[in-house]
Design a protein around this motif. Structure first.
Motif, PDB file in Angstrom:
ATOM      1  N   ALA A 175       0.828  -1.218   0.000  1.00 15.01           N
ATOM      2  CA  ALA A 175       0.000   0.000   0.000  1.00 15.01           C
ATOM      3  C   ALA A 175       0.856   1.258   0.000  1.00 15.01           C
ATOM      4  O   ALA A 175       0.403   2.312  -0.452  1.00 15.01           O
ATOM      5  CB  ALA A 175      -0.949  -0.017   1.190  1.00 15.01           C
ATOM      6  N   GLN A 176       2.078   1.173   0.507  1.00 14.46           N
ATOM      7  CA  GLN A 176       2.930   2.379   0.560  1.00 14.46           C
ATOM      8  C   GLN A 176       4.137   2.279  -0.381  1.00 14.46           C
ATOM      9  O   GLN A 176       5.121   2.989  -0.215  1.00 14.46           O
ATOM     10  CB  GLN A 176       3.372   2.622   2.001  1.00 14.46           C
ATOM     11  CG  GLN A 176       2.166   2.945   2.883  1.00 14.46           C
ATOM     12  CD  GLN A 176       2.508   3.198   4.337  1.00 14.46           C
ATOM     13  OE1 GLN A 176       3.641   3.512   4.674  1.00 14.46           O
ATOM     14  NE2 GLN A 176       1.515   3.043   5.194  1.00 14.46           N
ATOM     15  N   THR A 177       4.049   1.356  -1.361  1.00 16.39           N
ATOM     16  CA  THR A 177       5.186   1.206  -2.283  1.00 16.39           C
ATOM     17  C   THR A 177       4.843   1.640  -3.712  1.00 16.39           C
ATOM     18  O   THR A 177       5.606   1.351  -4.635  1.00 16.39           O
ATOM     19  CB  THR A 177       5.663  -0.262  -2.354  1.00 16.39           C
ATOM     20  OG1 THR A 177       4.648  -1.032  -3.013  1.00 16.39           O
ATOM     21  CG2 THR A 177       5.951  -0.837  -0.985  1.00 16.39           C
ATOM     22  N   SER A 178       3.675   2.268  -3.887  1.00 18.59           N
ATOM     23  CA  SER A 178       3.217   2.686  -5.228  1.00 18.59           C
ATOM     24  C   SER A 178       2.900   1.499  -6.136  1.00 18.59           C
ATOM     25  O   SER A 178       2.888   1.638  -7.358  1.00 18.59           O
ATOM     26  CB  SER A 178       4.230   3.597  -5.936  1.00 18.59           C
ATOM     27  OG  SER A 178       4.449   4.742  -5.171  1.00 18.59           O
ATOM     28  N   ILE A 179       2.681   0.323  -5.533  1.00 17.90           N
ATOM     29  CA  ILE A 179       2.205  -0.823  -6.327  1.00 17.90           C
ATOM     30  C   ILE A 179       0.748  -1.065  -5.912  1.00 17.90           C
ATOM     31  O   ILE A 179       0.477  -1.321  -4.735  1.00 17.90           O
ATOM     32  CB  ILE A 179       3.030  -2.095  -6.064  1.00 17.90           C
ATOM     33  CG1 ILE A 179       4.508  -1.855  -6.367  1.00 17.90           C
ATOM     34  CG2 ILE A 179       2.490  -3.261  -6.897  1.00 17.90           C
ATOM     35  CD1 ILE A 179       5.424  -3.002  -5.934  1.00 17.90           C
ATOM     36  N   ARG A 180      -0.161  -0.959  -6.886  1.00 12.93           N
ATOM     37  CA  ARG A 180      -1.577  -1.231  -6.606  1.00 12.93           C
ATOM     38  C   ARG A 180      -1.930  -2.629  -7.125  1.00 12.93           C
ATOM     39  O   ARG A 180      -1.417  -3.055  -8.166  1.00 12.93           O
ATOM     40  CB  ARG A 180      -2.473  -0.189  -7.269  1.00 12.93           C
ATOM     41  CG  ARG A 180      -2.270   1.210  -6.717  1.00 12.93           C
ATOM     42  CD  ARG A 180      -3.199   2.219  -7.371  1.00 12.93           C
ATOM     43  NE  ARG A 180      -2.997   2.321  -8.803  1.00 12.93           N
ATOM     44  CZ  ARG A 180      -3.744   1.744  -9.729  1.00 12.93           C
ATOM     45  NH1 ARG A 180      -4.793   1.008  -9.391  1.00 12.93           N
ATOM     46  NH2 ARG A 180      -3.466   1.872 -11.016  1.00 12.93           N
ATOM     47  N   VAL A 181      -2.775  -3.335  -6.370  1.00 13.82           N
ATOM     48  CA  VAL A 181      -3.132  -4.707  -6.749  1.00 13.82           C
ATOM     49  C   VAL A 181      -4.649  -4.872  -6.587  1.00 13.82           C
ATOM     50  O   VAL A 181      -5.190  -4.639  -5.495  1.00 13.82           O
ATOM     51  CB  VAL A 181      -2.413  -5.740  -5.848  1.00 13.82           C
ATOM     52  CG1 VAL A 181      -2.604  -7.150  -6.395  1.00 13.82           C
ATOM     53  CG2 VAL A 181      -0.931  -5.418  -5.725  1.00 13.82           C
ATOM     54  N   ASN A 182      -5.316  -5.234  -7.660  1.00 15.67           N
ATOM     55  CA  ASN A 182      -6.769  -5.400  -7.630  1.00 15.67           C
ATOM     56  C   ASN A 182      -7.169  -6.681  -8.352  1.00 15.67           C
ATOM     57  O   ASN A 182      -6.377  -7.238  -9.121  1.00 15.67           O
ATOM     58  CB  ASN A 182      -7.444  -4.196  -8.314  1.00 15.67           C
ATOM     59  CG  ASN A 182      -7.261  -2.928  -7.501  1.00 15.67           C
ATOM     60  OD1 ASN A 182      -7.850  -2.782  -6.430  1.00 15.67           O
ATOM     61  ND2 ASN A 182      -6.419  -2.019  -7.984  1.00 15.67           N
ATOM     62  N   ALA A 183      -8.390  -7.126  -8.085  1.00 20.00           N
ATOM     63  CA  ALA A 183      -8.934  -8.291  -8.797  1.00 20.00           C
ATOM     64  C   ALA A 183     -10.181  -7.873  -9.564  1.00 20.00           C
ATOM     65  O   ALA A 183     -10.903  -6.966  -9.143  1.00 20.00           O
ATOM     66  CB  ALA A 183      -9.279  -9.398  -7.810  1.00 20.00           C
ATOM     67  N   ILE A 184     -10.404  -8.540 -10.685  1.00 27.30           N
ATOM     68  CA  ILE A 184     -11.667  -8.396 -11.420  1.00 27.30           C
ATOM     69  C   ILE A 184     -12.429  -9.713 -11.280  1.00 27.30           C
ATOM     70  O   ILE A 184     -11.837 -10.795 -11.350  1.00 27.30           O
ATOM     71  CB  ILE A 184     -11.419  -8.086 -12.912  1.00 27.30           C
ATOM     72  CG1 ILE A 184     -10.761  -6.704 -13.048  1.00 27.30           C
ATOM     73  CG2 ILE A 184     -12.718  -8.126 -13.704  1.00 27.30           C
ATOM     74  CD1 ILE A 184     -10.415  -6.333 -14.494  1.00 27.30           C
ATOM     75  N   CYS A 185     -13.731  -9.592 -11.081  1.00 24.91           N
ATOM     76  CA  CYS A 185     -14.593 -10.775 -10.948  1.00 24.91           C
ATOM     77  C   CYS A 185     -15.585 -10.786 -12.103  1.00 24.91           C
ATOM     78  O   CYS A 185     -16.701 -10.239 -11.984  1.00 24.91           O
ATOM     79  CB  CYS A 185     -15.334 -10.730  -9.616  1.00 24.91           C
ATOM     80  SG  CYS A 185     -14.224 -10.689  -8.200  1.00 24.91           S
ATOM     81  N   PRO A 186     -15.187 -11.386 -13.238  1.00 24.26           N
ATOM     82  CA  PRO A 186     -16.114 -11.401 -14.371  1.00 24.26           C
ATOM     83  C   PRO A 186     -17.296 -12.336 -14.119  1.00 24.26           C
ATOM     84  O   PRO A 186     -17.159 -13.366 -13.447  1.00 24.26           O
ATOM     85  CB  PRO A 186     -15.262 -11.935 -15.533  1.00 24.26           C
ATOM     86  CG  PRO A 186     -13.839 -11.859 -15.082  1.00 24.26           C
ATOM     87  CD  PRO A 186     -13.892 -12.002 -13.589  1.00 24.26           C
ATOM     88  N   GLY A 187     -18.439 -11.963 -14.708  1.00 29.18           N
ATOM     89  CA  GLY A 187     -19.559 -12.897 -14.812  1.00 29.18           C
ATOM     90  C   GLY A 187     -19.293 -13.806 -16.001  1.00 29.18           C
ATOM     91  O   GLY A 187     -18.137 -14.124 -16.303  1.00 29.18           O
ATOM     92  N   ILE A 188     -20.335 -14.209 -16.688  1.00 31.68           N
ATOM     93  CA  ILE A 188     -20.156 -15.132 -17.822  1.00 31.68           C
ATOM     94  C   ILE A 188     -19.897 -14.311 -19.092  1.00 31.68           C
ATOM     95  O   ILE A 188     -20.737 -13.514 -19.506  1.00 31.68           O
ATOM     96  CB  ILE A 188     -21.386 -16.050 -17.964  1.00 31.68           C
ATOM     97  CG1 ILE A 188     -21.564 -16.851 -16.656  1.00 31.68           C
ATOM     98  CG2 ILE A 188     -21.229 -16.976 -19.164  1.00 31.68           C
ATOM     99  CD1 ILE A 188     -22.853 -17.640 -16.568  1.00 31.68           C
ATOM    100  N   MET A 189     -18.706 -14.517 -19.670  1.00 32.24           N
ATOM    101  CA  MET A 189     -18.237 -13.703 -20.793  1.00 32.24           C
ATOM    102  C   MET A 189     -18.051 -14.582 -22.028  1.00 32.24           C
ATOM    103  O   MET A 189     -17.739 -15.769 -21.914  1.00 32.24           O
ATOM    104  CB  MET A 189     -16.878 -13.054 -20.463  1.00 32.24           C
ATOM    105  CG  MET A 189     -16.762 -12.437 -19.085  1.00 32.24           C
ATOM    106  SD  MET A 189     -17.928 -11.110 -18.717  1.00 32.24           S
ATOM    107  CE  MET A 189     -17.436  -9.851 -19.852  1.00 32.24           C
ATOM    108  N   LYS A 190     -18.183 -13.975 -23.205  1.00 31.90           N
ATOM    109  CA  LYS A 190     -18.082 -14.747 -24.451  1.00 31.90           C
ATOM    110  C   LYS A 190     -16.620 -15.010 -24.790  1.00 31.90           C
ATOM    111  O   LYS A 190     -15.931 -14.159 -25.345  1.00 31.90           O
ATOM    112  CB  LYS A 190     -18.776 -13.963 -25.574  1.00 31.90           C
ATOM    113  CG  LYS A 190     -18.657 -14.593 -26.933  1.00 31.90           C
ATOM    114  CD  LYS A 190     -19.992 -14.739 -27.623  1.00 31.90           C
ATOM    115  CE  LYS A 190     -19.924 -15.615 -28.869  1.00 31.90           C
ATOM    116  NZ  LYS A 190     -19.381 -16.949 -28.631  1.00 31.90           N
ATOM    117  N   THR A 191     -16.121 -16.181 -24.429  1.00 33.38           N
ATOM    118  CA  THR A 191     -14.737 -16.577 -24.715  1.00 33.38           C
ATOM    119  C   THR A 191     -14.739 -18.045 -25.162  1.00 33.38           C
ATOM    120  O   THR A 191     -15.742 -18.751 -24.986  1.00 33.38           O
ATOM    121  CB  THR A 191     -13.855 -16.476 -23.444  1.00 33.38           C
ATOM    122  OG1 THR A 191     -14.285 -17.492 -22.531  1.00 33.38           O
ATOM    123  CG2 THR A 191     -13.939 -15.111 -22.793  1.00 33.38           C
ATOM    124  N   PRO A 192     -13.601 -18.537 -25.687  1.00 34.47           N
ATOM    125  CA  PRO A 192     -13.537 -19.956 -26.048  1.00 34.47           C
ATOM    126  C   PRO A 192     -13.864 -20.878 -24.859  1.00 34.47           C
ATOM    127  O   PRO A 192     -14.479 -21.932 -25.035  1.00 34.47           O
ATOM    128  CB  PRO A 192     -12.083 -20.122 -26.504  1.00 34.47           C
ATOM    129  CG  PRO A 192     -11.730 -18.779 -27.072  1.00 34.47           C
ATOM    130  CD  PRO A 192     -12.413 -17.778 -26.167  1.00 34.47           C
TER     131      PRO A 192
END
Ligand SMILES: NC(=O)c1ccc[n+]([C@@H]2O[C@H](COP(=O)([O-])OP(=O)(O)OC[C@H]3O[C@@H](n4cnc5c(N)ncnc54)[C@H](O)[C@@H]3O)[C@@H](O)[C@H]2O)c1
Length: 253
Positions: A175-192
């Motif tokens: 949090a104090q090193t200028s590195i941000r870390v986040n997650a994305i939680c996709p629903g059902i997406m059109k992919t292979p």
């Protein structure tokens, strides 16, 4: 002026699906992109598409479950483009899920090694580099199954809950090193991956996707990609440790 001008981005699982969309979008927004995948042909195709559209990209082969390969992937990115500003740790599999009484240990181990250990290893070597250069942004691909249960998907849901745990820990450590870390939680997406689930279910999974999603449609990969690019950009400068649904309202139910 684009949001990622001057930045260097690394995307795992970028040969197809959500990872490919992230790589294309981040390149459109000005990033030089390292396309990482287990599948050489698919990865090279993503690079070709980026180059045809006027962007800059290279391919590196990686199995995210292999520590040496992940370390080499990060080193190759820095050797090629000089630094690493943004990483999207997207590579993942759904596995052959079954109700817990019938779930195989081999499926559990495989899903965990790619979805969970893979994200841990990527964060480990990416954070080392970002600490050295003084900052960066990481996005880990979880799922709505990282926030909810899923009957018949114990290994997948556990791995995706774990991705959010990794995200929160690494965000707090940095949090104090200028590195941000986040997650994305996709629903059902059109992919292979989802096309495979639809065809294996004889179409029933497509009906489920539509009826279980408040917006009553399957998501487009670009809808996740735009979110990943934004989280990696300076526009998201005060956002870290979050798990953001991109799911047509699924998680609001
Ligand atoms: N599609 C969805 O609806 C959905 C929803 C929620 C979460 N997700 C997550 O998003 C991510 C991408 O999903 P997708 O639908 O685009 O999948 P996909 O199967 O369409 O594409 C996955 C890509 O990852 C690569 N890959 C697989 N194992 C790898 C490994 N060990 N090392 C490196 N690369 C590897 C594959 O070669 C492929 O190019 C996954 O983590 C998945 O769990 C997808």
């Amino acid at each position: 002026m684009h949001e990622l001008d001057g930045k260097v981005a690394l995307v795992t699982g970028a040969g197809m699906g959500l990872g490919q969309a992230c790589a294309l979008t981040m390149a459109e927004q000005g990033a030089r992109v390292m396309v990482a995948d287990l599948n050489d042909e698919a990865g090279q195709e993503t690079v070709n598409t980026i180059e045809q559209r006027g962007g800059t990209a290279s391919f590196v082969r990686v199995d995210v479950a292999d520590a040496t390969a992940v370390e080499t992937m990060v080193k190759h990115t820095v050797d090629t483009y000089g630094r690493l500003d943004s990483a999207v740790n997207n590579a993942g599999i759904v596995g052959d899920g079954a109700p817990v009484a019938n779930e195989s240990e081999s499926n559990w181990d495989l899903v965990m090694s790619i979805n969970l250990k893979g994200v841990f290893l990527c964060c480990k070597y990416q954070v080392r580099q970002m600490l050295e250069q003084g900052g960066g942004a990481i996005v880990n691909m979880s799922s709505v199954m990282g926030l909810n249960g899923n009957a018949g998907g114990v290994s997948y849901a556990a791995s995706k809950h774990g991705v959010i745990g990794i995200t929160k820990c690494v965000a707090l450590e940095n949090a104090q090193t200028s590195i941000r870390v986040n997650a994305i939680c996709p629903g059902i997406m059109k992919t292979p991956l989802v096309d495979g689930l639809i065809s294996r279910s004889g179409g029933a999974f497509a009906d489920y996707a539509i009826t279980s999603t408040p917006m009553a449609r399957i998501g487009e990969p670009e809808e996740v990609a735009r979110t990943a690019a934004w989280l990696c950009s300076d526009a998201a400068s005060y956002i870290t440790g979050t798990a953001l649904p991109v799911d047509g309202g699924f998680n609001a139910q």
